[in-house]
Design a protein around this motif. Sequence first.
Motif, PDB file in Angstrom:
ATOM      1  N   VAL A  13       0.935  -1.283   0.429  1.00 15.84           N
ATOM      2  CA  VAL A  13       0.408  -0.018  -0.180  1.00 15.84           C
ATOM      3  C   VAL A  13       0.921   1.462  -0.110  1.00 15.84           C
ATOM      4  CG1 VAL A  13      -2.035   1.244   1.508  1.00 15.84           C
ATOM      5  CG2 VAL A  13      -1.699  -0.883   1.006  1.00 15.84           C
ATOM      6  N   TYR A  14       0.483   2.340  -0.981  1.00 17.61           N
ATOM      7  CA  TYR A  14       1.197   3.467  -0.757  1.00 17.61           C
ATOM      8  C   TYR A  14       0.552   4.670  -0.250  1.00 17.61           C
ATOM      9  CZ  TYR A  14       4.801   1.186  -4.089  1.00 17.61           C
ATOM     10  OH  TYR A  14       5.727  -0.117  -4.475  1.00 17.61           O
ATOM     11  N   ALA A  15       0.825   5.410   0.257  1.00 14.89           N
ATOM     12  CA  ALA A  15       0.369   6.595   0.583  1.00 14.89           C
ATOM     13  C   ALA A  15       0.818   8.089  -0.046  1.00 14.89           C
ATOM     14  CB  ALA A  15       0.246   6.742   2.221  1.00 14.89           C
ATOM     15  N   TYR A  16      -0.027   8.718  -0.423  1.00 20.19           N
ATOM     16  CA  TYR A  16       0.559   9.901  -1.389  1.00 20.19           C
ATOM     17  C   TYR A  16      -0.582  11.379  -0.904  1.00 20.19           C
ATOM     18  CZ  TYR A  16      -1.992   8.149  -4.935  1.00 20.19           C
ATOM     19  OH  TYR A  16      -2.591   7.088  -5.509  1.00 20.19           O
ATOM     20  N   PRO A  17      -0.481  12.508  -1.074  1.00 20.78           N
ATOM     21  CA  PRO A  17      -0.666  13.395  -0.977  1.00 20.78           C
ATOM     22  C   PRO A  17      -1.553  13.536  -2.467  1.00 20.78           C
ATOM     23  CG  PRO A  17       0.951  14.061  -0.091  1.00 20.78           C
ATOM     24  CD  PRO A  17       1.373  12.632  -0.885  1.00 20.78           C
ATOM     25  N   PRO A  73      -8.304   4.602   7.683  1.00 22.23           N
ATOM     26  CA  PRO A  73      -7.513   4.137   6.010  1.00 22.23           C
ATOM     27  C   PRO A  73      -6.375   2.923   6.249  1.00 22.23           C
ATOM     28  CG  PRO A  73      -6.626   6.345   7.202  1.00 22.23           C
ATOM     29  CD  PRO A  73      -8.036   5.529   8.414  1.00 22.23           C
ATOM     30  N   SER A  74      -6.350   2.523   5.117  1.00 20.91           N
ATOM     31  CA  SER A  74      -5.544   0.978   4.697  1.00 20.91           C
ATOM     32  C   SER A  74      -3.861   1.713   5.638  1.00 20.91           C
ATOM     33  CB  SER A  74      -4.799   1.487   3.198  1.00 20.91           C
ATOM     34  OG  SER A  74      -5.957   0.154   2.966  1.00 20.91           O
ATOM     35  N   GLN A  75      -3.337   0.709   6.158  1.00 25.58           N
ATOM     36  CA  GLN A  75      -1.669   1.264   6.951  1.00 25.58           C
ATOM     37  C   GLN A  75      -0.838   1.630   5.704  1.00 25.58           C
ATOM     38  OE1 GLN A  75      -0.593   1.828   9.686  1.00 25.58           O
ATOM     39  NE2 GLN A  75      -3.204   2.453  10.274  1.00 25.58           N
ATOM     40  N   PRO A  76      -0.663   1.958   5.166  1.00 24.60           N
ATOM     41  CA  PRO A  76       0.558   1.849   4.010  1.00 24.60           C
ATOM     42  C   PRO A  76       1.938   1.535   4.655  1.00 24.60           C
ATOM     43  CG  PRO A  76       0.709   4.106   4.963  1.00 24.60           C
ATOM     44  CD  PRO A  76      -0.741   3.371   5.576  1.00 24.60           C
ATOM     45  N   GLN A  77       2.548   0.450   3.467  1.00 25.52           N
ATOM     46  CA  GLN A  77       4.047   0.325   3.804  1.00 25.52           C
ATOM     47  C   GLN A  77       4.640   1.745   3.205  1.00 25.52           C
ATOM     48  OE1 GLN A  77       1.863  -2.396   2.296  1.00 25.52           O
ATOM     49  NE2 GLN A  77       1.134  -2.980   4.300  1.00 25.52           N
ATOM     50  N   ILE A  78       4.186   2.472   2.812  1.00 25.62           N
ATOM     51  CA  ILE A  78       5.157   3.073   1.496  1.00 25.62           C
ATOM     52  C   ILE A  78       4.842   4.680   1.528  1.00 25.62           C
ATOM     53  CG2 ILE A  78       6.280   4.477  -0.893  1.00 25.62           C
ATOM     54  CD1 ILE A  78       6.869   0.852  -1.479  1.00 25.62           C
ATOM     55  N   GLN A  79       5.507   5.189   2.654  1.00 22.84           N
ATOM     56  CA  GLN A  79       4.628   6.701   2.781  1.00 22.84           C
ATOM     57  C   GLN A  79       5.427   7.541   1.531  1.00 22.84           C
ATOM     58  OE1 GLN A  79       2.740   8.653   4.081  1.00 22.84           O
ATOM     59  NE2 GLN A  79       1.805   7.278   6.324  1.00 22.84           N
ATOM     60  N   THR A  80       5.025   8.420  -0.198  1.00 20.99           N
ATOM     61  CA  THR A  80       5.516   8.821  -0.930  1.00 20.99           C
ATOM     62  C   THR A  80       4.422   9.717  -1.701  1.00 20.99           C
ATOM     63  OG1 THR A  80       6.616   8.020  -3.197  1.00 20.99           O
ATOM     64  CG2 THR A  80       4.645   7.291  -2.576  1.00 20.99           C
ATOM     65  N   GLU A  81       5.518  10.398  -2.851  1.00 22.38           N
ATOM     66  CA  GLU A  81       4.597  11.215  -3.715  1.00 22.38           C
ATOM     67  C   GLU A  81       3.889  10.787  -5.002  1.00 22.38           C
ATOM     68  OE1 GLU A  81       7.434  13.801  -5.027  1.00 22.38           O
ATOM     69  OE2 GLU A  81       8.257  14.181  -3.016  1.00 22.38           O
ATOM     70  N   TYR A  82       2.893  11.020  -5.154  1.00 22.32           N
ATOM     71  CA  TYR A  82       1.787  10.928  -6.394  1.00 22.32           C
ATOM     72  C   TYR A  82       2.796  10.353  -7.296  1.00 22.32           C
ATOM     73  CZ  TYR A  82      -0.814  10.489 -10.389  1.00 22.32           C
ATOM     74  OH  TYR A  82      -1.713  10.475 -11.498  1.00 22.32           O
ATOM     75  N   LYS A 129       5.656   9.786  -7.153  1.00 23.17           N
ATOM     76  CA  LYS A 129       6.770   8.207  -6.927  1.00 23.17           C
ATOM     77  C   LYS A 129       5.648   6.969  -7.890  1.00 23.17           C
ATOM     78  CE  LYS A 129      10.872  10.562  -5.304  1.00 23.17           C
ATOM     79  NZ  LYS A 129      11.027  11.092  -3.699  1.00 23.17           N
ATOM     80  N   PHE A 130       5.000   6.966  -7.084  1.00 19.20           N
ATOM     81  CA  PHE A 130       3.693   5.862  -7.074  1.00 19.20           C
ATOM     82  C   PHE A 130       3.645   5.600  -8.286  1.00 19.20           C
ATOM     83  CE2 PHE A 130      -0.400   4.622  -7.900  1.00 19.20           C
ATOM     84  CZ  PHE A 130      -0.625   3.412  -7.860  1.00 19.20           C
ATOM     85  N   ARG A 178       3.761   2.497 -10.565  1.00 26.99           N
ATOM     86  CA  ARG A 178       2.944   1.545 -11.820  1.00 26.99           C
ATOM     87  C   ARG A 178       3.972   1.533 -12.550  1.00 26.99           C
ATOM     88  NH1 ARG A 178      -2.317   4.127 -10.605  1.00 26.99           N
ATOM     89  NH2 ARG A 178      -1.619   5.387 -12.311  1.00 26.99           N
ATOM     90  N   GLU A 179       4.264   2.377 -13.249  1.00 21.68           N
ATOM     91  CA  GLU A 179       5.187   1.850 -14.606  1.00 21.68           C
ATOM     92  C   GLU A 179       6.070   0.815 -14.675  1.00 21.68           C
ATOM     93  OE1 GLU A 179       4.125   6.565 -16.063  1.00 21.68           O
ATOM     94  OE2 GLU A 179       5.962   6.213 -15.241  1.00 21.68           O
ATOM     95  N   ASN A 180       6.700   0.960 -14.014  1.00 27.14           N
ATOM     96  CA  ASN A 180       7.602  -0.188 -13.728  1.00 27.14           C
ATOM     97  C   ASN A 180       7.027  -1.655 -13.536  1.00 27.14           C
ATOM     98  OD1 ASN A 180       9.723   2.119 -13.981  1.00 27.14           O
ATOM     99  ND2 ASN A 180      10.370   1.896 -11.828  1.00 27.14           N
ATOM    100  N   PHE A 181       6.227  -1.438 -12.796  1.00 31.31           N
ATOM    101  CA  PHE A 181       5.826  -2.729 -12.652  1.00 31.31           C
ATOM    102  C   PHE A 181       4.883  -3.044 -14.055  1.00 31.31           C
ATOM    103  CE2 PHE A 181       1.336  -5.127 -12.065  1.00 31.31           C
ATOM    104  CZ  PHE A 181       2.276  -6.231 -11.447  1.00 31.31           C
TER     105      PHE A 181
END
Lengths: 253, 86
Positions: A111-115, A198-207, A209-210, A214-217
């Motif tokens: 789970v990623y979280a971003y503002p 809310p879900s517990q994020p494993q990664i706090q990041t920026e949109y 970077k998310f 996703r593009e890499n995936f």
Amino acid sequence: MCVFSFGQQKPSMSKFEVNYLVKFRADTASTHVMLQEYVSLLIGDEESLFKSTQKAIYDSLTLAEVDRSNKAAKNGYVKIDLSQIPTAKFKPEVFKKGIALTGYNELLKTVYAYPIEEKIIWKILNETKTIQKYKCRKAIGKYKNREYIAWFSEEIPFSEGPYVFKGLPGLIVEVYDTKNYYHFDLIGFKKVEKPIIPSQPQIQTEYSKFVKARENFLADPNGVFESQTRFKIPAKDRDRLAKMHQSNNNFID
Amino acid sequence: MKKIILLAIFGIAGLMNANTKAETHFDNEEDALVMQCYTYGVYIHCTDEVVDDTICWGEGTSLPTYRDAVRCQTRNAQLMTAFYCP
């Protein structure tokens, strides 16, 4: 890798819950396949949370199923079968605190979280219609290069709506983009007290970077999966899995 | 026909210490005094296959309790199922 959170604060409670049905097209090339799912918007005094109803159900049922399977082990071997538990199709969540929006999204169960920085500037029109029993007004706005049409009702005085669609002088009852890739319809509205978690994020990041992750995936789904899990995808499955994940290309963001 | 396709470790639950006794039982939900390990298979319904994993919890691992192990196992099973059969 498993990550757990401890020392969480006591969650705030909702006062209302709004349920919507979202219909969406996950693959733009597949014109006849629309997915649909029930989603929930919990509204509290200072906070709101929008997420798939099935998401919480899935997590709870799968945890119970794994526990049950462990206790039913035969000769020390446990077999887990999650096939009878429907997965959530609409993955993103939005948590609102004050005026700040935080998006939650997942890639391979991380789970990623971003503002969420982009604000929708709504233009309210004079057009009206009644949806269910609510008198609604039309508004138009743009988000992530898509034009949206929203119908909101001042009879329900919450500046709220599904996903990021908020900020109108009444609850959004229906909202959809002009290509109808994503379409939300209000199903129900009730007073209810539920914890807003809310879900517990494993990664706090920026949109951005998310999106990069996703593009890499999507560029190499098998490779990313293998690097995260050390599980080697058999050759016979590689093409099918890559195409299947790459067909999921129409993100609401 | 269901096949076990691979013995894999996906999602490392804990590192096994060779000097630590490993046991398997599922009814002790308290903190384990010794490391306990078990193998489990995740059924992949869209390919009719089973993928195996091993999980360890208790002393010497990053998963102190059985509940932690179940949560980790659940996440791994969800991940495998979601990747193969989204």
